[in-house]
Design a protein around this motif. Structure first.
Motif, PDB file in Angstrom:
ATOM      1  N   LEU A 255       0.833  -1.204   0.000  1.00 42.77           N
ATOM      2  CA  LEU A 255       0.000   0.000   0.000  1.00 42.77           C
ATOM      3  C   LEU A 255       0.866   1.252   0.000  1.00 42.77           C
ATOM      4  CD1 LEU A 255      -2.766   1.318   0.097  1.00 42.77           C
ATOM      5  CD2 LEU A 255      -2.690   1.151   2.592  1.00 42.77           C
ATOM      6  N   ALA A 256       1.924   1.259   0.820  1.00 39.56           N
ATOM      7  CA  ALA A 256       2.816   2.422   0.867  1.00 39.56           C
ATOM      8  C   ALA A 256       3.436   2.694  -0.503  1.00 39.56           C
ATOM      9  CB  ALA A 256       3.907   2.204   1.909  1.00 39.56           C
ATOM     10  N   LYS A 257       3.776   1.635  -1.204  1.00 35.72           N
ATOM     11  CA  LYS A 257       4.348   1.796  -2.537  1.00 35.72           C
ATOM     12  C   LYS A 257       3.322   2.357  -3.511  1.00 35.72           C
ATOM     13  CE  LYS A 257       6.775  -0.733  -6.178  1.00 35.72           C
ATOM     14  NZ  LYS A 257       7.351  -2.046  -6.593  1.00 35.72           N
ATOM     15  N   GLU A 258       2.097   1.851  -3.461  1.00 37.30           N
ATOM     16  CA  GLU A 258       1.060   2.327  -4.380  1.00 37.30           C
ATOM     17  C   GLU A 258       0.679   3.775  -4.103  1.00 37.30           C
ATOM     18  OE1 GLU A 258      -2.220  -0.103  -5.550  1.00 37.30           O
ATOM     19  OE2 GLU A 258      -1.276  -1.907  -4.769  1.00 37.30           O
ATOM     20  N   LEU A 259       0.620   4.152  -2.819  1.00 42.01           N
ATOM     21  CA  LEU A 259       0.268   5.527  -2.483  1.00 42.01           C
ATOM     22  C   LEU A 259       1.351   6.499  -2.941  1.00 42.01           C
ATOM     23  CD1 LEU A 259      -1.188   5.023   1.107  1.00 42.01           C
ATOM     24  CD2 LEU A 259      -2.466   5.670  -0.956  1.00 42.01           C
ATOM     25  N   GLY A 260       2.612   6.120  -2.762  1.00 43.94           N
ATOM     26  CA  GLY A 260       3.708   6.947  -3.239  1.00 43.94           C
ATOM     27  C   GLY A 260       4.061   8.132  -2.371  1.00 43.94           C
ATOM     28  N   PHE A 261       3.505   8.228  -1.154  1.00 42.67           N
ATOM     29  CA  PHE A 261       3.942   9.269  -0.223  1.00 42.67           C
ATOM     30  C   PHE A 261       5.353   8.927   0.265  1.00 42.67           C
ATOM     31  CE2 PHE A 261      -0.759   9.073   0.674  1.00 42.67           C
ATOM     32  CZ  PHE A 261      -1.080  10.261   0.052  1.00 42.67           C
ATOM     33  N   SER A 262       6.092   9.934   0.748  1.00 43.19           N
ATOM     34  CA  SER A 262       7.409   9.619   1.282  1.00 43.19           C
ATOM     35  C   SER A 262       7.302   8.671   2.473  1.00 43.19           C
ATOM     36  CB  SER A 262       8.168  10.890   1.667  1.00 43.19           C
ATOM     37  OG  SER A 262       7.448  11.645   2.602  1.00 43.19           O
ATOM     38  N   GLU A 263       6.220   8.787   3.251  1.00 47.08           N
ATOM     39  CA  GLU A 263       5.909   7.789   4.287  1.00 47.08           C
ATOM     40  C   GLU A 263       4.403   7.624   4.445  1.00 47.08           C
ATOM     41  OE1 GLU A 263      10.107   8.748   5.658  1.00 47.08           O
ATOM     42  OE2 GLU A 263       8.406  10.124   5.720  1.00 47.08           O
ATOM     43  N   THR A 264       4.024   6.419   4.836  1.00 45.45           N
ATOM     44  CA  THR A 264       2.655   6.079   5.212  1.00 45.45           C
ATOM     45  C   THR A 264       2.719   5.428   6.581  1.00 45.45           C
ATOM     46  OG1 THR A 264       1.969   5.752   2.914  1.00 45.45           O
ATOM     47  CG2 THR A 264       0.613   4.713   4.610  1.00 45.45           C
ATOM     48  N   VAL A 265       1.808   5.802   7.469  1.00 46.45           N
ATOM     49  CA  VAL A 265       1.819   5.261   8.827  1.00 46.45           C
ATOM     50  C   VAL A 265       0.527   4.491   9.081  1.00 46.45           C
ATOM     51  CG1 VAL A 265       0.931   7.410   9.855  1.00 46.45           C
ATOM     52  CG2 VAL A 265       2.193   5.806  11.271  1.00 46.45           C
ATOM     53  N   PHE A 266       0.664   3.352   9.737  1.00 49.64           N
ATOM     54  CA  PHE A 266      -0.462   2.490  10.085  1.00 49.64           C
ATOM     55  C   PHE A 266      -0.641   2.529  11.600  1.00 49.64           C
ATOM     56  CE2 PHE A 266       1.323   1.125   6.129  1.00 49.64           C
ATOM     57  CZ  PHE A 266       0.243   0.782   5.342  1.00 49.64           C
ATOM     58  N   VAL A 267      -1.874   2.783  12.037  1.00 48.67           N
ATOM     59  CA  VAL A 267      -2.178   2.885  13.470  1.00 48.67           C
ATOM     60  C   VAL A 267      -2.690   1.523  13.934  1.00 48.67           C
ATOM     61  CG1 VAL A 267      -3.492   4.099  15.233  1.00 48.67           C
ATOM     62  CG2 VAL A 267      -2.748   5.319  13.163  1.00 48.67           C
ATOM     63  N   ASP A 268      -1.896   0.856  14.748  1.00 49.69           N
ATOM     64  CA  ASP A 268      -2.266  -0.473  15.225  1.00 49.69           C
ATOM     65  C   ASP A 268      -3.099  -0.432  16.501  1.00 49.69           C
ATOM     66  OD1 ASP A 268      -1.155  -2.096  13.210  1.00 49.69           O
ATOM     67  OD2 ASP A 268       0.845  -1.797  14.033  1.00 49.69           O
ATOM     68  N   ASP A 269      -2.997   0.646  17.254  1.00 51.95           N
ATOM     69  CA  ASP A 269      -3.804   0.814  18.463  1.00 51.95           C
ATOM     70  C   ASP A 269      -3.983   2.309  18.685  1.00 51.95           C
ATOM     71  OD1 ASP A 269      -4.805   1.096  21.066  1.00 51.95           O
ATOM     72  OD2 ASP A 269      -3.830  -0.739  21.763  1.00 51.95           O
ATOM     73  N   PRO A 270      -5.176   2.857  18.363  1.00 53.86           N
ATOM     74  CA  PRO A 270      -5.368   4.303  18.468  1.00 53.86           C
ATOM     75  C   PRO A 270      -5.357   4.827  19.902  1.00 53.86           C
ATOM     76  CG  PRO A 270      -7.427   3.213  17.888  1.00 53.86           C
ATOM     77  CD  PRO A 270      -6.363   2.166  17.810  1.00 53.86           C
ATOM     78  N   GLU A 271      -5.610   3.964  20.893  1.00 55.27           N
ATOM     79  CA  GLU A 271      -5.593   4.412  22.281  1.00 55.27           C
ATOM     80  C   GLU A 271      -4.168   4.483  22.824  1.00 55.27           C
ATOM     81  OE1 GLU A 271      -8.202   2.035  24.613  1.00 55.27           O
ATOM     82  OE2 GLU A 271     -10.006   2.710  23.563  1.00 55.27           O
ATOM     83  N   ARG A 272      -3.331   3.537  22.433  1.00 52.97           N
ATOM     84  CA  ARG A 272      -1.928   3.558  22.849  1.00 52.97           C
ATOM     85  C   ARG A 272      -1.062   4.363  21.898  1.00 52.97           C
ATOM     86  NH1 ARG A 272       1.356  -0.417  22.667  1.00 52.97           N
ATOM     87  NH2 ARG A 272       0.156  -1.723  21.228  1.00 52.97           N
ATOM     88  N   GLY A 273      -1.589   4.673  20.723  1.00 56.44           N
ATOM     89  CA  GLY A 273      -0.796   5.378  19.728  1.00 56.44           C
ATOM     90  C   GLY A 273       0.284   4.508  19.127  1.00 56.44           C
ATOM     91  N   ALA A 274      -0.015   3.219  18.942  1.00 59.53           N
ATOM     92  CA  ALA A 274       0.961   2.295  18.365  1.00 59.53           C
ATOM     93  C   ALA A 274       1.025   2.501  16.853  1.00 59.53           C
ATOM     94  CB  ALA A 274       0.572   0.854  18.693  1.00 59.53           C
ATOM     95  N   LEU A 275       2.212   2.827  16.345  1.00 59.75           N
ATOM     96  CA  LEU A 275       2.391   3.198  14.943  1.00 59.75           C
ATOM     97  C   LEU A 275       3.378   2.270  14.241  1.00 59.75           C
ATOM     98  CD1 LEU A 275       2.846   7.080  15.305  1.00 59.75           C
ATOM     99  CD2 LEU A 275       0.705   5.794  15.092  1.00 59.75           C
ATOM    100  N   ASP A 276       3.161   2.090  12.944  1.00 61.22           N
ATOM    101  CA  ASP A 276       4.043   1.305  12.093  1.00 61.22           C
ATOM    102  C   ASP A 276       4.256   2.125  10.821  1.00 61.22           C
ATOM    103  OD1 ASP A 276       5.582  -0.878  11.329  1.00 61.22           O
ATOM    104  OD2 ASP A 276       3.887  -2.072  10.647  1.00 61.22           O
ATOM    105  N   ILE A 277       5.522   2.421  10.455  1.00 60.35           N
ATOM    106  CA  ILE A 277       5.837   3.413   9.431  1.00 60.35           C
ATOM    107  C   ILE A 277       6.531   2.760   8.238  1.00 60.35           C
ATOM    108  CG2 ILE A 277       7.060   5.570   8.954  1.00 60.35           C
ATOM    109  CD1 ILE A 277       7.089   6.021  12.040  1.00 60.35           C
ATOM    110  N   TYR A 278       6.112   3.172   7.020  1.00 57.84           N
ATOM    111  CA  TYR A 278       6.701   2.635   5.793  1.00 57.84           C
ATOM    112  C   TYR A 278       6.990   3.751   4.794  1.00 57.84           C
ATOM    113  CZ  TYR A 278       5.299  -2.018   7.325  1.00 57.84           C
ATOM    114  OH  TYR A 278       5.168  -3.187   8.040  1.00 57.84           O
TER     115      TYR A 278
END
Length: 224
Positions: free
Chosen positions: A43-66
């Motif tokens: 998805l990050a490749k298709e979107l083409g932004f310099s980064e895309t972030v995935f929120v794994d837990d919105p209450e803890r703010g758990a993030l995964d960055i690509y």
């Protein structure tokens, strides 16, 4: 992976004083929509932004960055953008907890220079030299900078990732700003790209505050 089928917030991070420019960021608030590393990278490749972030837990703010080509344990503009969007006091990243504060129009995070991936910081003699640079060939992640006003801590910078992934120039780069702040040992007001602004302020024990303005452009890839 079809971006049209994924709920997405698109933000501009490190906007200039006029609210324009900033680095585009895709935020997938429901990380489970892309449950594994392969689907997130696609998805990050298709979107083409310099980064895309995935929120794994919105209450803890758990993030995964690509980026379009790799996964990152930390990156400046995705964390500042997600901090603004989620409105949390602390985020959970692979590097550890990242504290957040809001100060008027600025969102600030506390980070460390050692979290940033390696970058080549190259000083030039004037802001005009930096502005005149052509995009270099792939191979080196280059952060080109010059003083605009050394006494005031004002810097002109441009960033060239050199990864060959379609991102020839990064509009605003928080991780490189951390490295430059650590090298110079002082607070900086960085004008980067076409008109973005990044603020930094070193604190105790190697902590550096990184701040900027964030605005929401819309939802879905069309917001780009």
């Amino acid at each position: 992976m079809n971006p049209e089928n994924t709920a997405l917030d698109v933000l501009a991070v490190f906007c200039g004083p006029d609210g324009r420019h900033g680095n585009r960021l895709g935020v997938v608030r429901e990380g489970r929509a892309c449950p594994d590393e392969a689907s997130r990278q696609a998805l990050a490749k298709e979107l083409g932004f310099s980064e895309t972030v995935f929120v794994d837990d919105p209450e803890r703010g758990a993030l995964d960055i690509y980026t379009p080509g790799t996964r990152l344990p930390f990156a400046g503009h995705p964390v500042v953008g997600a901090a603004w969007l989620l409105d949390l006091e602390v985020l959970d990243l692979a590097v550890g907890e990242v504290w957040v504060r809001q100060d008027g129009e600025f969102t600030w995070i506390e980070a460390r220079a050692e979290w940033a991936p390696p970058r080549t910081l190259r000083r030039y003699g004037s802001a005009a030299e930096v502005e005149a640079l052509d995009v270099p060939p792939p191979g080196e992640w280059l952060y080109a900078w010059a003083w605009e006003d050394e006494a005031a801590g004002r810097v002109r910078a441009r960033a060239f990732p050199g990864r060959g992934d379609g991102i020839d120039e990064d509009e605003a780069t928080g991780a490189a700003a951390l490295l430059l702040t650590a090298e110079l040992g002082r607070a900086l007001n960085i004008a980067q790209g076409r008109g973005s602004q990044i603020m930094t302020a070193p604190g105790p024990d190697g902590v550096i505050e990184l701040g900027g303005r964030v605005r929401r452009l819309g939802t879905g890839p069309a917001a780009y």
